[in-house]
Scaffold this active site. Structure first.
Site, PDB file in Angstrom:
ATOM      1  N   CYS A  17       7.777   0.887   5.395  1.00 42.26           N
ATOM      2  CA  CYS A  17       8.384   0.102   4.323  1.00 42.26           C
ATOM      3  C   CYS A  17       9.791  -0.359   4.736  1.00 42.26           C
ATOM      4  O   CYS A  17       9.903  -1.247   5.578  1.00 42.26           O
ATOM      5  CB  CYS A  17       8.336   0.892   3.023  1.00 42.26           C
TER       6      CYS A  17
ATOM      7  N   HIS B 187       3.392   3.371   2.207  1.00 38.45           N
ATOM      8  CA  HIS B 187       4.001   4.707   2.323  1.00 38.45           C
ATOM      9  C   HIS B 187       2.946   5.746   2.689  1.00 38.45           C
ATOM     10  O   HIS B 187       2.389   6.390   1.780  1.00 38.45           O
ATOM     11  CB  HIS B 187       4.656   5.098   0.988  1.00 38.45           C
TER      12      HIS B 187
ATOM     13  N   GLU C  15       3.286   8.630   3.707  1.00 38.75           N
ATOM     14  CA  GLU C  15       3.685   9.999   3.346  1.00 38.75           C
ATOM     15  C   GLU C  15       3.244  10.360   1.933  1.00 38.75           C
ATOM     16  O   GLU C  15       3.301  11.524   1.544  1.00 38.75           O
ATOM     17  CB  GLU C  15       5.211  10.164   3.510  1.00 38.75           C
TER      18      GLU C  15
END
Ligand code: GLN
Length: 183
Positions: free
Chosen positions: A81, A162, A164
Site C-alpha cells: 500500500c 494489505h 498482513e
C-alpha cells in the site's frame, strides 16, 4: 538461523507485518532511526500507512538515501500500500505508475477476491493506490479483474492491498523464498 527482516516502523501498520513474519520463523527488527540501518538484516518490509508522512520522516531522519540504495542494490523488499507508493514514486526503484487513493472518495476500504495464477487470494484494500502501468521486467503476481494489484520486479514485491490483514502468506513466502535458500 532464520532470516532477519527489517520492518520500517516510522508510521503505519508495521506491527501486523512483524507478527506475520515472526509466525513464519523470521527474526524481525524495527527501523526507526538511521542507526538501525547499521544492524544486519536480510530483507525489508515497507508497511501501509501514509506515504507522504513516511517519505518526509525518511528524509528528515537521514534514512531515505541509504534505504533507497540498499533496495537498488538488490535487498529483497516487500512494499504494501503506502510501501508500494514509496517504491514507485519516492525511491523510484520500482518501474510502476501508481495513482494514490484511486478506489473512490469514500473511505475506499473493501475486501475482494483476487487471483494468483489459478488460485483465489483474499484482498483487503484501505485507501489503496491503483497500479496504472507497469514498466519492463515487472511481473504481475496477483490480479483483480485482470488488473495487477501485486507485482514483482527483481528483488522487489509490491502490493496495493494489505496482506498482513488476511490469512494468506504467499506474498511473504515470495519475499522469503530467495532468503530461505541462503539459510
Ligand atoms: N492512502 C495512503 C497513501 O497514499 C495509502 C493507504 C495505505 O497504506 N493503507 O499513502
Amino acid at each position: 538461523m532464520s532470516p532477519t527482516i527489517a520492518v520500517l516502523a516510522l508510521q503505519g501498520a508495521f506491527i501486523e507485518h512483524e507478527q506475520r513474519l515472526q509466525s513464519l520463523g523470521c527474526t524481525t527488527i524495527e527501523l526507526r532511526q538511521a542507526a538501525d540501518l547499521a544492524r544486519p538484516f536480510d530483507g525489508l518490509v515497507l508497511p501501509g500507512g501514509e506515504s507522504t508522512v513516511q517519505a518526509k520522516l525518511l528524509h528528515d531522519l537521514g534514512m531515505f538515501e541509504p534505504l533507497r540504495q540498499r533496495i537498488a542494490e538488490g535487498l529483497p523488499a516487500l512494499g504494501t500500500c503506502a510501501g508500494l507508493i514509496l517504491l514507485a514514486d519516492h525511491f523510484r526503484t520500482l518501474p510502476v505508475t501508481v495513482r494514490r487513493n484511486a478506489y473512490g472518495r469514500q473511505l475506499g476500504s473493501f475486501h475482494a477476491e483476487g487471483r494468483w495464477e489459478d488460485e483465489a487470494v483474499p484482498l483487503t484494500f484501505i485507501r489503496a493506490p491503483r497500479i496504472e502501468a507497469t514498466g519492463p521486467g515487472v511481473e504481475p503476481l496477483v490480479t483483480l479483474n485482470d488488473a495487477p494489484v501485486a507485482v514483482r520486479h527483481r528483488n522487489q514485491i509490491a502490493a496495493a492491498f494489505h496482506p498482513e490483514l488476511d490469512d494468506d502468506n504467499r506474498l511473504y513466502e515470495a519475499l522469503l523464498a530467495p532468503l530461505k535458500r541462503a539459510y
